[in-house]
Design a protein around this motif. Structure first.
Motif, PDB file in Angstrom:
ATOM      1  N   GLY A   1      73.324  86.238  -2.121  1.00 35.38           N
ATOM      2  CA  GLY A   1      72.807  86.622  -3.432  1.00 35.38           C
ATOM      3  C   GLY A   1      71.856  85.596  -4.016  1.00 35.38           C
ATOM      4  O   GLY A   1      71.736  85.476  -5.228  1.00 35.38           O
ATOM      5  N   TRP A   2      71.183  84.863  -3.135  1.00 31.69           N
ATOM      6  CA  TRP A   2      70.313  83.770  -3.561  1.00 31.69           C
ATOM      7  C   TRP A   2      68.844  84.165  -3.490  1.00 31.69           C
ATOM      8  O   TRP A   2      68.420  84.920  -2.628  1.00 31.69           O
ATOM      9  CB  TRP A   2      70.516  82.550  -2.676  1.00 31.69           C
ATOM     10  N   SER A   3      68.061  83.589  -4.381  1.00 35.62           N
ATOM     11  CA  SER A   3      66.606  83.687  -4.294  1.00 35.62           C
ATOM     12  C   SER A   3      66.132  82.655  -3.270  1.00 35.62           C
ATOM     13  O   SER A   3      66.922  81.810  -2.813  1.00 35.62           O
ATOM     14  CB  SER A   3      65.976  83.389  -5.655  1.00 35.62           C
ATOM     15  N   ARG A   4      64.871  82.695  -2.945  1.00 32.49           N
ATOM     16  CA  ARG A   4      64.327  81.691  -2.031  1.00 32.49           C
ATOM     17  C   ARG A   4      64.438  80.290  -2.632  1.00 32.49           C
ATOM     18  O   ARG A   4      64.730  79.333  -1.932  1.00 32.49           O
ATOM     19  CB  ARG A   4      62.877  82.015  -1.672  1.00 32.49           C
ATOM     20  N   SER A   5      64.230  80.191  -3.928  1.00 28.14           N
ATOM     21  CA  SER A   5      64.337  78.869  -4.549  1.00 28.14           C
ATOM     22  C   SER A   5      65.789  78.387  -4.591  1.00 28.14           C
ATOM     23  O   SER A   5      66.047  77.190  -4.460  1.00 28.14           O
ATOM     24  CB  SER A   5      63.714  78.854  -5.943  1.00 28.14           C
ATOM     25  N   ASP A   6      66.752  79.311  -4.723  1.00 25.15           N
ATOM     26  CA  ASP A   6      68.172  78.929  -4.646  1.00 25.15           C
ATOM     27  C   ASP A   6      68.487  78.338  -3.273  1.00 25.15           C
ATOM     28  O   ASP A   6      69.140  77.301  -3.167  1.00 25.15           O
ATOM     29  CB  ASP A   6      69.091  80.135  -4.874  1.00 25.15           C
ATOM     30  N   LEU A   7      68.033  79.018  -2.224  1.00 24.12           N
ATOM     31  CA  LEU A   7      68.277  78.527  -0.866  1.00 24.12           C
ATOM     32  C   LEU A   7      67.594  77.185  -0.646  1.00 24.12           C
ATOM     33  O   LEU A   7      68.186  76.263  -0.076  1.00 24.12           O
ATOM     34  CB  LEU A   7      67.795  79.547   0.172  1.00 24.12           C
ATOM     35  N   ALA A   8      66.385  77.057  -1.126  1.00 25.39           N
ATOM     36  CA  ALA A   8      65.656  75.787  -0.982  1.00 25.39           C
ATOM     37  C   ALA A   8      66.413  74.649  -1.640  1.00 25.39           C
ATOM     38  O   ALA A   8      66.540  73.560  -1.067  1.00 25.39           O
ATOM     39  CB  ALA A   8      64.256  75.919  -1.584  1.00 25.39           C
ATOM     40  N   ARG A   9      66.933  74.897  -2.818  1.00 26.17           N
ATOM     41  CA  ARG A   9      67.696  73.868  -3.536  1.00 26.17           C
ATOM     42  C   ARG A   9      68.920  73.448  -2.722  1.00 26.17           C
ATOM     43  O   ARG A   9      69.221  72.276  -2.597  1.00 26.17           O
ATOM     44  CB  ARG A   9      68.096  74.407  -4.914  1.00 26.17           C
ATOM     45  N   ARG A  10      69.593  74.405  -2.105  1.00 24.45           N
ATOM     46  CA  ARG A  10      70.787  74.095  -1.322  1.00 24.45           C
ATOM     47  C   ARG A  10      70.457  73.397  -0.008  1.00 24.45           C
ATOM     48  O   ARG A  10      71.279  72.656   0.539  1.00 24.45           O
ATOM     49  CB  ARG A  10      71.592  75.355  -1.088  1.00 24.45           C
ATOM     50  N   LEU A  11      69.272  73.649   0.504  1.00 23.09           N
ATOM     51  CA  LEU A  11      68.848  73.011   1.761  1.00 23.09           C
ATOM     52  C   LEU A  11      68.058  71.723   1.518  1.00 23.09           C
ATOM     53  O   LEU A  11      67.622  71.083   2.467  1.00 23.09           O
ATOM     54  CB  LEU A  11      67.996  73.986   2.582  1.00 23.09           C
TER      55      LEU A  11
ATOM     56  N   CYS B   1      65.035  71.340   0.292  1.00 24.09           N
ATOM     57  CA  CYS B   1      63.653  71.479   0.742  1.00 24.09           C
ATOM     58  C   CYS B   1      62.886  72.244  -0.336  1.00 24.09           C
ATOM     59  O   CYS B   1      63.442  72.569  -1.384  1.00 24.09           O
ATOM     60  CB  CYS B   1      63.590  72.198   2.094  1.00 24.09           C
ATOM     61  N   SER B   2      61.654  72.538  -0.074  1.00 30.06           N
ATOM     62  CA  SER B   2      60.841  73.245  -1.064  1.00 30.06           C
ATOM     63  C   SER B   2      60.925  74.758  -0.867  1.00 30.06           C
ATOM     64  O   SER B   2      61.222  75.248   0.224  1.00 30.06           O
ATOM     65  CB  SER B   2      59.380  72.804  -0.959  1.00 30.06           C
ATOM     66  N   SER B   3      60.642  75.476  -1.937  1.00 33.36           N
ATOM     67  CA  SER B   3      60.584  76.940  -1.856  1.00 33.36           C
ATOM     68  C   SER B   3      59.494  77.386  -0.889  1.00 33.36           C
ATOM     69  O   SER B   3      59.638  78.407  -0.215  1.00 33.36           O
ATOM     70  CB  SER B   3      60.300  77.535  -3.233  1.00 33.36           C
ATOM     71  N   GLU B   4      58.441  76.599  -0.824  1.00 34.29           N
ATOM     72  CA  GLU B   4      57.342  76.930   0.085  1.00 34.29           C
ATOM     73  C   GLU B   4      57.805  76.886   1.542  1.00 34.29           C
ATOM     74  O   GLU B   4      57.376  77.700   2.360  1.00 34.29           O
ATOM     75  CB  GLU B   4      56.155  75.982  -0.121  1.00 34.29           C
ATOM     76  N   GLU B   5      58.692  75.933   1.859  1.00 35.88           N
ATOM     77  CA  GLU B   5      59.219  75.870   3.227  1.00 35.88           C
ATOM     78  C   GLU B   5      60.049  77.112   3.547  1.00 35.88           C
ATOM     79  O   GLU B   5      59.908  77.699   4.622  1.00 35.88           O
ATOM     80  CB  GLU B   5      60.072  74.612   3.422  1.00 35.88           C
ATOM     81  N   VAL B   6      60.896  77.510   2.606  1.00 37.87           N
ATOM     82  CA  VAL B   6      61.704  78.716   2.811  1.00 37.87           C
ATOM     83  C   VAL B   6      60.784  79.920   2.958  1.00 37.87           C
ATOM     84  O   VAL B   6      60.988  80.763   3.841  1.00 37.87           O
ATOM     85  CB  VAL B   6      62.718  78.916   1.662  1.00 37.87           C
ATOM     86  N   ASP B   7      59.750  79.995   2.139  1.00 40.94           N
ATOM     87  CA  ASP B   7      58.768  81.084   2.247  1.00 40.94           C
ATOM     88  C   ASP B   7      58.161  81.128   3.649  1.00 40.94           C
ATOM     89  O   ASP B   7      58.085  82.194   4.264  1.00 40.94           O
ATOM     90  CB  ASP B   7      57.621  80.903   1.230  1.00 40.94           C
TER      91      ASP B   7
ATOM     92  N   TRP C   1      59.355  79.973   6.454  1.00 40.23           N
ATOM     93  CA  TRP C   1      60.332  80.370   7.475  1.00 40.23           C
ATOM     94  C   TRP C   1      60.580  81.875   7.429  1.00 40.23           C
ATOM     95  O   TRP C   1      60.609  82.533   8.457  1.00 40.23           O
ATOM     96  CB  TRP C   1      61.663  79.645   7.271  1.00 40.23           C
ATOM     97  N   GLU C   2      60.737  82.409   6.219  1.00 36.18           N
ATOM     98  CA  GLU C   2      61.021  83.839   6.087  1.00 36.18           C
ATOM     99  C   GLU C   2      59.817  84.701   6.453  1.00 36.18           C
ATOM    100  O   GLU C   2      59.978  85.850   6.827  1.00 36.18           O
ATOM    101  CB  GLU C   2      61.499  84.174   4.673  1.00 36.18           C
ATOM    102  N   GLU C   3      58.644  84.163   6.325  1.00 37.05           N
ATOM    103  CA  GLU C   3      57.443  84.912   6.689  1.00 37.05           C
ATOM    104  C   GLU C   3      57.054  84.687   8.143  1.00 37.05           C
ATOM    105  O   GLU C   3      56.083  85.263   8.629  1.00 37.05           O
ATOM    106  CB  GLU C   3      56.306  84.541   5.735  1.00 37.05           C
ATOM    107  N   GLY C   4      57.805  83.831   8.841  1.00 37.06           N
ATOM    108  CA  GLY C   4      57.544  83.582  10.254  1.00 37.06           C
ATOM    109  C   GLY C   4      56.361  82.680  10.518  1.00 37.06           C
ATOM    110  O   GLY C   4      55.861  82.616  11.638  1.00 37.06           O
ATOM    111  N   ILE C   5      55.908  81.966   9.502  1.00 36.81           N
ATOM    112  CA  ILE C   5      54.748  81.085   9.643  1.00 36.81           C
ATOM    113  C   ILE C   5      55.136  79.794  10.352  1.00 36.81           C
ATOM    114  O   ILE C   5      54.376  79.274  11.167  1.00 36.81           O
ATOM    115  CB  ILE C   5      54.134  80.792   8.255  1.00 36.81           C
ATOM    116  N   SER C   6      56.319  79.289  10.045  1.00 34.70           N
ATOM    117  CA  SER C   6      56.777  78.056  10.708  1.00 34.70           C
ATOM    118  C   SER C   6      58.215  78.238  11.181  1.00 34.70           C
ATOM    119  O   SER C   6      58.934  79.118  10.714  1.00 34.70           O
ATOM    120  CB  SER C   6      56.659  76.853   9.768  1.00 34.70           C
TER     121      SER C   6
END
Length: 99
Positions: free
Chosen positions: A22-32, A34-40, A42-47
């Protein structure tokens, strides 16, 4: 139990875990941590997801599974306590009995 070598932490698995929690990308980033951009990315398959992040994801997944088990088996544990007039019961015993 989750085997670290069997999971393929790709963009779909990452997104599925995030949504399960039930987390947003920024929630996951905070828990990991890292930055929201990194999560973005990964989820978009860019890195690709780094090994240390995969380890953190494994921990989050295990926590999610434990919470799910507890929610699922709590009513059975309460019934067992009531039947045996116990104040407390070993959760793992109830889980094994029901499986």
């Amino acid at each position: 139990m989750v085997d670290n070598h069997s999971l393929d932490w790709n963009k779909e698995a990452l997104r599925a875990l995030r949504l399960r929690m039930g987390w947003s990308r920024s929630d996951l980033a905070r828990r990991l941590h890292c930055s929201s951009e990194e999560v973005d990315s990964w989820e978009e398959g860019i890195s690709n997801i780094e090994a240390n992040i995969k380890n953190e994801l494994e921990l989050i997944l295990r926590q999610a599974e434990e919470c799910c088990d507890e929610v699922m088996y709590t009513p059975a544990a309460e019934n067992e306590c009531a039947k045996q007039a116990l104040a407390q019961i070993d959760f793992s015993r109830v889980k094994l009995d029901l499986e």
